[in-house]
Scaffold this motif. Sequence first.
Motif, PDB file in Angstrom:
ATOM      1  N   SER A  11       0.810  -1.222   0.000  1.00  0.00           N
ATOM      2  CA  SER A  11       0.000   0.000   0.000  1.00  0.00           C
ATOM      3  C   SER A  11       0.842   1.270   0.000  1.00  0.00           C
ATOM      4  N   GLY A  12       2.181   1.127   0.020  1.00  0.00           N
ATOM      5  CA  GLY A  12       3.042   2.304   0.131  1.00  0.00           C
ATOM      6  C   GLY A  12       3.971   2.495  -1.051  1.00  0.00           C
ATOM      7  N   TRP A  13       3.455   2.250  -2.256  1.00  0.00           N
ATOM      8  CA  TRP A  13       4.299   2.326  -3.441  1.00  0.00           C
ATOM      9  C   TRP A  13       4.818   3.743  -3.694  1.00  0.00           C
ATOM     10  N   ALA A  14       4.048   4.757  -3.374  1.00  0.00           N
ATOM     11  CA  ALA A  14       4.479   6.127  -3.667  1.00  0.00           C
ATOM     12  C   ALA A  14       5.834   6.431  -3.020  1.00  0.00           C
ATOM     13  N   ARG A  15       5.996   5.990  -1.771  1.00  0.00           N
ATOM     14  CA  ARG A  15       7.270   6.231  -1.071  1.00  0.00           C
ATOM     15  C   ARG A  15       8.408   5.458  -1.714  1.00  0.00           C
ATOM     16  N   ARG A  16       8.179   4.180  -2.013  1.00  0.00           N
ATOM     17  CA  ARG A  16       9.218   3.352  -2.624  1.00  0.00           C
ATOM     18  C   ARG A  16       9.571   3.875  -4.020  1.00  0.00           C
ATOM     19  N   SER A  17       8.542   4.219  -4.769  1.00  0.00           N
ATOM     20  CA  SER A  17       8.774   4.709  -6.124  1.00  0.00           C
ATOM     21  C   SER A  17       9.602   5.991  -6.110  1.00  0.00           C
ATOM     22  N   ALA A  18       9.294   6.889  -5.182  1.00  0.00           N
ATOM     23  CA  ALA A  18      10.026   8.154  -5.101  1.00  0.00           C
ATOM     24  C   ALA A  18      11.511   7.914  -4.838  1.00  0.00           C
ATOM     25  N   HIS A  19      11.820   6.898  -4.047  1.00  0.00           N
ATOM     26  CA  HIS A  19      13.218   6.548  -3.759  1.00  0.00           C
ATOM     27  C   HIS A  19      13.953   6.170  -5.043  1.00  0.00           C
ATOM     28  N   PHE A  20      13.301   5.367  -5.887  1.00  0.00           N
ATOM     29  CA  PHE A  20      13.954   4.907  -7.111  1.00  0.00           C
ATOM     30  C   PHE A  20      13.985   5.996  -8.189  1.00  0.00           C
ATOM     31  N   VAL A  21      12.949   6.818  -8.252  1.00  0.00           N
ATOM     32  CA  VAL A  21      12.960   7.940  -9.189  1.00  0.00           C
ATOM     33  C   VAL A  21      14.108   8.885  -8.845  1.00  0.00           C
ATOM     34  N   ASP A  22      14.316   9.114  -7.565  1.00  0.00           N
ATOM     35  CA  ASP A  22      15.426   9.956  -7.113  1.00  0.00           C
ATOM     36  C   ASP A  22      16.763   9.359  -7.549  1.00  0.00           C
ATOM     37  N   ALA A  23      16.906   8.034  -7.414  1.00  0.00           N
ATOM     38  CA  ALA A  23      18.150   7.370  -7.823  1.00  0.00           C
ATOM     39  C   ALA A  23      18.371   7.509  -9.328  1.00  0.00           C
ATOM     40  N   ILE A  24      17.294   7.439 -10.097  1.00  0.00           N
ATOM     41  CA  ILE A  24      17.406   7.617 -11.552  1.00  0.00           C
ATOM     42  C   ILE A  24      17.800   9.054 -11.882  1.00  0.00           C
ATOM     43  N   ASP A  25      17.149  10.013 -11.243  1.00  0.00           N
ATOM     44  CA  ASP A  25      17.400  11.421 -11.550  1.00  0.00           C
ATOM     45  C   ASP A  25      18.809  11.863 -11.151  1.00  0.00           C
ATOM     46  N   PHE A  29      21.412   9.730 -10.996  1.00  0.00           N
ATOM     47  CA  PHE A  29      22.311   8.656 -11.416  1.00  0.00           C
ATOM     48  C   PHE A  29      23.669   9.209 -11.855  1.00  0.00           C
ATOM     49  N   GLY A  30      24.719   8.586 -11.353  1.00  0.00           N
ATOM     50  CA  GLY A  30      26.074   8.996 -11.697  1.00  0.00           C
ATOM     51  C   GLY A  30      26.692   9.969 -10.727  1.00  0.00           C
ATOM     52  N   SER A  31      25.865  10.561  -9.865  1.00  0.00           N
ATOM     53  CA  SER A  31      26.391  11.538  -8.908  1.00  0.00           C
ATOM     54  C   SER A  31      26.186  11.108  -7.457  1.00  0.00           C
ATOM     55  N   ILE A  32      25.592   9.927  -7.259  1.00  0.00           N
ATOM     56  CA  ILE A  32      25.273   9.464  -5.901  1.00  0.00           C
ATOM     57  C   ILE A  32      26.507   8.798  -5.298  1.00  0.00           C
ATOM     58  N   GLU A  33      26.915   9.254  -4.139  1.00  0.00           N
ATOM     59  CA  GLU A  33      28.123   8.742  -3.499  1.00  0.00           C
ATOM     60  C   GLU A  33      27.787   7.711  -2.436  1.00  0.00           C
ATOM     61  N   ARG A  34      28.771   6.870  -2.142  1.00  0.00           N
ATOM     62  CA  ARG A  34      28.609   5.835  -1.118  1.00  0.00           C
ATOM     63  C   ARG A  34      28.168   6.464   0.199  1.00  0.00           C
ATOM     64  N   GLY A  35      27.220   5.823   0.874  1.00  0.00           N
ATOM     65  CA  GLY A  35      26.654   6.359   2.104  1.00  0.00           C
ATOM     66  C   GLY A  35      25.310   7.015   1.893  1.00  0.00           C
ATOM     67  N   ASP A  36      25.027   7.424   0.669  1.00  0.00           N
ATOM     68  CA  ASP A  36      23.724   7.978   0.314  1.00  0.00           C
ATOM     69  C   ASP A  36      22.710   6.833   0.249  1.00  0.00           C
ATOM     70  N   PRO A  37      21.473   7.036   0.762  1.00  0.00           N
ATOM     71  CA  PRO A  37      20.465   5.968   0.721  1.00  0.00           C
ATOM     72  C   PRO A  37      20.199   5.425  -0.682  1.00  0.00           C
ATOM     73  N   ALA A  38      20.464   6.219  -1.708  1.00  0.00           N
ATOM     74  CA  ALA A  38      20.189   5.794  -3.083  1.00  0.00           C
ATOM     75  C   ALA A  38      21.386   5.110  -3.748  1.00  0.00           C
ATOM     76  N   MET A  93      21.479  -0.595 -10.694  1.00  0.00           N
ATOM     77  CA  MET A  93      21.119  -0.171 -12.051  1.00  0.00           C
ATOM     78  C   MET A  93      22.329  -0.247 -12.982  1.00  0.00           C
ATOM     79  N   LYS A  94      23.506   0.147 -12.483  1.00  0.00           N
ATOM     80  CA  LYS A  94      24.720   0.061 -13.290  1.00  0.00           C
ATOM     81  C   LYS A  94      25.024  -1.389 -13.645  1.00  0.00           C
ATOM     82  N   THR A  95      24.976  -2.251 -12.657  1.00  0.00           N
ATOM     83  CA  THR A  95      25.280  -3.675 -12.866  1.00  0.00           C
ATOM     84  C   THR A  95      24.331  -4.299 -13.878  1.00  0.00           C
ATOM     85  N   MET A  96      23.038  -3.944 -13.777  1.00  0.00           N
ATOM     86  CA  MET A  96      22.018  -4.561 -14.618  1.00  0.00           C
ATOM     87  C   MET A  96      21.813  -3.826 -15.942  1.00  0.00           C
TER      88      MET A  96
END
Length: 253
Positions: A137-151, A153-162, A169-172
């Motif tokens: 029932s909580g897809w909006a929260r989960r989806s926002a996490h992954f949309v953030d990771a996509i947006d 992408f390439g600038s997220i550093e280790r330690g960041d939740p994304a 995504m890089k591996t796959m």
Amino acid sequence: MSEIESRIVEGFADTKLVVHCMGEASGRPLVLLHGLFSSAHVNWIKYGNAQILVDAGFRIYMPDLRAHGESEAPHDPRAYPEDVLVEDLKSIIAELELKDYDLGGFSLGSRTSARGVLAGLAPRRLILAGMGLSGLSGWARRSAHFVDAIDRFGSIERGDPAFVAQAFMKTMKIDREAARLLLGSVDDTAPSELARITMPTLCVCGADDEDNGKAQELADALPDGHYAETPGNHMSSVTFKEMGRAMAEFLLD
């Protein structure tokens, strides 16, 4: 390992979906859906859980969801209407001419399986892996996490939740434009709707996996829910053969 066969099925908007098959043709049909950013190979085949189910007598059909694996990843927004994965699942089951079958999924595959049942699919038994009550029932929260990771992408550093999502995504080699469209097509499933999922349902989850809430709570909320705990967290639970063993035991019970 058993031979892997692959075939192409047309999903919604003529999107070509690749379905990987294992097991004897006479085996009991089981459709398994993988999780977000993963594939049939990574979720089910690579770590041996598909083989466990084949050895238990099942003929397994494992689609790569649209925008994943070997399936097409269209960039046209019209190819991603509400619940498009459910429409794809219905097309796959119709094309395979499955009448008496079992159905299961992991994470996004669990969401799709549950919504498929609510849309009229009627498997004999259902498996919802890596999923809890609040996750459905909580897809909006989960989806926002992954949309953030996509947006980002390439600038997220280790330690960041994304960071883990970015690394996966890089591996796959995920097509991020298609994945972003897909994320917007997934719907929530309200707890009040669970009363309509009446077949025996296994909620199997890693002991350290609460990414989608508590699986025990989901099992308790279902009319005929069953709970099994296996090792691992949300990323690692599919690497343990206990996952496949728990699924086989439930399906053969």
